[in-house]
Design a protein around this motif. Structure first.
Motif, PDB file in Angstrom:
ATOM      1  N   LYS A  48       2.377   9.370 -10.673  1.00  0.00           N
ATOM      2  CA  LYS A  48       1.153   9.558 -11.469  1.00  0.00           C
ATOM      3  C   LYS A  48       0.864   8.357 -12.371  1.00  0.00           C
ATOM      4  O   LYS A  48       0.437   8.496 -13.519  1.00  0.00           O
ATOM      5  N   MET A  49       1.091   7.163 -11.857  1.00  0.00           N
ATOM      6  CA  MET A  49       0.858   5.954 -12.654  1.00  0.00           C
ATOM      7  C   MET A  49      -0.621   5.600 -12.702  1.00  0.00           C
ATOM      8  O   MET A  49      -1.355   5.799 -11.740  1.00  0.00           O
ATOM      9  N   THR A  50      -1.015   5.032 -13.819  1.00  0.00           N
ATOM     10  CA  THR A  50      -2.384   4.552 -13.960  1.00  0.00           C
ATOM     11  C   THR A  50      -2.561   3.276 -13.141  1.00  0.00           C
ATOM     12  O   THR A  50      -1.586   2.638 -12.719  1.00  0.00           O
ATOM     13  N   GLN A  51      -3.808   2.879 -12.954  1.00  0.00           N
ATOM     14  CA  GLN A  51      -4.077   1.664 -12.188  1.00  0.00           C
ATOM     15  C   GLN A  51      -3.471   0.441 -12.851  1.00  0.00           C
ATOM     16  O   GLN A  51      -2.903  -0.422 -12.172  1.00  0.00           O
ATOM     17  N   ASN A  52      -3.576   0.339 -14.167  1.00  0.00           N
ATOM     18  CA  ASN A  52      -3.043  -0.831 -14.857  1.00  0.00           C
ATOM     19  C   ASN A  52      -1.520  -0.894 -14.780  1.00  0.00           C
ATOM     20  O   ASN A  52      -0.942  -1.975 -14.663  1.00  0.00           O
ATOM     21  N   ASN A  53      -0.867   0.267 -14.844  1.00  0.00           N
ATOM     22  CA  ASN A  53       0.592   0.297 -14.720  1.00  0.00           C
ATOM     23  C   ASN A  53       1.015  -0.131 -13.322  1.00  0.00           C
ATOM     24  O   ASN A  53       1.946  -0.915 -13.141  1.00  0.00           O
ATOM     25  N   ARG A  54       0.307   0.376 -12.310  1.00  0.00           N
ATOM     26  CA  ARG A  54       0.625  -0.011 -10.930  1.00  0.00           C
ATOM     27  C   ARG A  54       0.370  -1.497 -10.710  1.00  0.00           C
ATOM     28  O   ARG A  54       1.150  -2.180 -10.037  1.00  0.00           O
ATOM     29  N   ALA A  55      -0.700  -2.000 -11.287  1.00  0.00           N
ATOM     30  CA  ALA A  55      -1.016  -3.424 -11.141  1.00  0.00           C
ATOM     31  C   ALA A  55       0.095  -4.293 -11.728  1.00  0.00           C
ATOM     32  O   ALA A  55       0.450  -5.343 -11.173  1.00  0.00           O
ATOM     33  N   LYS A  56       0.665  -3.832 -12.849  1.00  0.00           N
ATOM     34  CA  LYS A  56       1.763  -4.575 -13.479  1.00  0.00           C
ATOM     35  C   LYS A  56       2.993  -4.605 -12.572  1.00  0.00           C
ATOM     36  O   LYS A  56       3.652  -5.647 -12.430  1.00  0.00           O
ATOM     37  N   GLN A  57       3.300  -3.468 -11.938  1.00  0.00           N
ATOM     38  CA  GLN A  57       4.472  -3.406 -11.053  1.00  0.00           C
ATOM     39  C   GLN A  57       4.267  -4.307  -9.834  1.00  0.00           C
ATOM     40  O   GLN A  57       5.184  -5.006  -9.393  1.00  0.00           O
ATOM     41  N   HIS A  58       3.053  -4.280  -9.268  1.00  0.00           N
ATOM     42  CA  HIS A  58       2.756  -5.136  -8.120  1.00  0.00           C
ATOM     43  C   HIS A  58       2.850  -6.615  -8.494  1.00  0.00           C
ATOM     44  O   HIS A  58       3.346  -7.432  -7.700  1.00  0.00           O
ATOM     45  N   LYS A  59       2.371  -6.945  -9.670  1.00  0.00           N
ATOM     46  CA  LYS A  59       2.424  -8.341 -10.127  1.00  0.00           C
ATOM     47  C   LYS A  59       3.862  -8.840 -10.172  1.00  0.00           C
ATOM     48  O   LYS A  59       4.166  -9.962  -9.727  1.00  0.00           O
ATOM     49  N   ASN A  60       4.765  -8.018 -10.712  1.00  0.00           N
ATOM     50  CA  ASN A  60       6.169  -8.415 -10.799  1.00  0.00           C
ATOM     51  C   ASN A  60       6.824  -8.488  -9.422  1.00  0.00           C
ATOM     52  O   ASN A  60       7.569  -9.432  -9.124  1.00  0.00           O
ATOM     53  N   GLU A 113       0.825  -1.202   0.000  1.00  0.00           N
ATOM     54  CA  GLU A 113       0.000   0.000   0.000  1.00  0.00           C
ATOM     55  C   GLU A 113       0.863   1.257   0.000  1.00  0.00           C
ATOM     56  O   GLU A 113       0.556   2.244  -0.693  1.00  0.00           O
ATOM     57  N   GLN A 114       1.971   1.237   0.737  1.00  0.00           N
ATOM     58  CA  GLN A 114       2.881   2.390   0.772  1.00  0.00           C
ATOM     59  C   GLN A 114       3.489   2.625  -0.612  1.00  0.00           C
ATOM     60  O   GLN A 114       3.569   3.767  -1.087  1.00  0.00           O
ATOM     61  N   TRP A 115       3.922   1.547  -1.235  1.00  0.00           N
ATOM     62  CA  TRP A 115       4.513   1.666  -2.573  1.00  0.00           C
ATOM     63  C   TRP A 115       3.462   2.127  -3.581  1.00  0.00           C
ATOM     64  O   TRP A 115       3.744   2.946  -4.454  1.00  0.00           O
ATOM     65  N   ASP A 116       2.240   1.609  -3.441  1.00  0.00           N
ATOM     66  CA  ASP A 116       1.171   1.977  -4.357  1.00  0.00           C
ATOM     67  C   ASP A 116       0.853   3.473  -4.257  1.00  0.00           C
ATOM     68  O   ASP A 116       0.632   4.144  -5.278  1.00  0.00           O
ATOM     69  N   ARG A 117       0.836   4.007  -3.036  1.00  0.00           N
ATOM     70  CA  ARG A 117       0.570   5.441  -2.851  1.00  0.00           C
ATOM     71  C   ARG A 117       1.655   6.272  -3.526  1.00  0.00           C
ATOM     72  O   ARG A 117       1.376   7.323  -4.112  1.00  0.00           O
ATOM     73  N   TRP A 118       2.910   5.818  -3.418  1.00  0.00           N
ATOM     74  CA  TRP A 118       4.012   6.546  -4.052  1.00  0.00           C
ATOM     75  C   TRP A 118       3.872   6.513  -5.570  1.00  0.00           C
ATOM     76  O   TRP A 118       4.041   7.539  -6.237  1.00  0.00           O
ATOM     77  N   MET A 119       3.561   5.351  -6.132  1.00  0.00           N
ATOM     78  CA  MET A 119       3.418   5.238  -7.586  1.00  0.00           C
ATOM     79  C   MET A 119       2.260   6.098  -8.090  1.00  0.00           C
ATOM     80  O   MET A 119       2.361   6.760  -9.121  1.00  0.00           O
ATOM     81  N   LYS A 120       1.163   6.087  -7.344  1.00  0.00           N
ATOM     82  CA  LYS A 120      -0.021   6.845  -7.762  1.00  0.00           C
ATOM     83  C   LYS A 120       0.171   8.349  -7.562  1.00  0.00           C
ATOM     84  O   LYS A 120      -0.172   9.147  -8.443  1.00  0.00           O
ATOM     85  N   GLY A 121       0.728   8.729  -6.422  1.00  0.00           N
ATOM     86  CA  GLY A 121       0.866  10.149  -6.109  1.00  0.00           C
ATOM     87  C   GLY A 121       2.066  10.809  -6.745  1.00  0.00           C
ATOM     88  O   GLY A 121       1.935  11.820  -7.451  1.00  0.00           O
TER      89      GLY A 121
END
Length: 204
Positions: free
Chosen positions: A113-125, A102-110
């Motif tokens: 400025k990554m899209t949801q699909n881009n963030r989902a790809k990073q989390h998957k890896n 969740e911390q990493w996701d907030r950084w990527m989003k905030g």
């Protein structure tokens, strides 16, 4: 110049640190029920960050995947690694707690400025390599057990026969720069034969 007692004390400190490092390796392998060979011990002793730093571990594993997965897959793994390094230059395995994704996701989003699909790809890896680390004996709980970042289905636009025919005629006229002409060639190939664009990129 150090006196003999000072030199002796420094030597004892170095020996103590080396002994503690060796003991830590023995304990880690014993608790994970893995066989520790002399070669493994030498590697672990010389590279303690492999057991401590997730980024170093991930980098080594990506290199080990070469030849077993496609070049595009390796590239996506490296992209994820670079995003993690941009977030934090060092990530101790002990930092990977349930709230870590969740911390990493907030950084990527905030920040990124990554899209949801881009963030989902990073989390998957990242999740893939965390699972590998756990399989290798790293004693952490999988932080992705309760964290979900799913891919959002986008709108698919289909080309009709006339539009594909127009692209083919433009391709034959060679009106685009060389790199766009090559991209169009690959795209038309997928239209006429059916493979995914990522698979066509593997062709030489």
């Amino acid at each position: 110049k150090l006196s003999d007692p000072d030199r002796q004390r420094d030597i004892n400190l170095l020996l103590g640190k080396a002994l503690a490092k060796a003991n830590d390796i023995f304990v880690t392998y014993r608790l994970s029920e893995k066989q520790l060979t002399p070669k493994l011990f030498k590697t672990e002793f010389a590279n303690p960050s492999l057991r401590n730093d997730f980024l170093t571990f991930m980098e080594k594993e990506i290199a080990a995947h070469k030849g077993y997965v496609t070049a595009d897959t390796i590239a996506t793994y490296k992209t994820t690694l670079n995003h993690l390094k941009a977030w934090k230059p060092y990530i101790n395995f002990l930092e990977i707690t349930p709230d870590w994704p969740e911390q990493w996701d907030r950084w990527m989003k905030g920040t990124q400025k990554m899209t949801q699909n881009n963030r989902a790809k990073q989390h998957k890896n990242a999740k893939k390599f965390i699972r590998i680390a756990i399989k290798r004996g790293v004693r952490i709980a999988n932080p992705y057990e309760d964290f979900k970042c799913t891919f959002k289905q986008g709108d698919i636009v289909f080309l009709d026969d006339a539009e594909v025919d127009l692209l083919y005629r433009l391709y034959k006229k060679e009106v685009f720069p060389r790199h766009l002409q090559e991209d169009l060639r690959k795209f038309l190939f997928t239209c006429y034969t059916g493979p995914r664009y990522s698979e066509v990129n593997e062709f030489h």
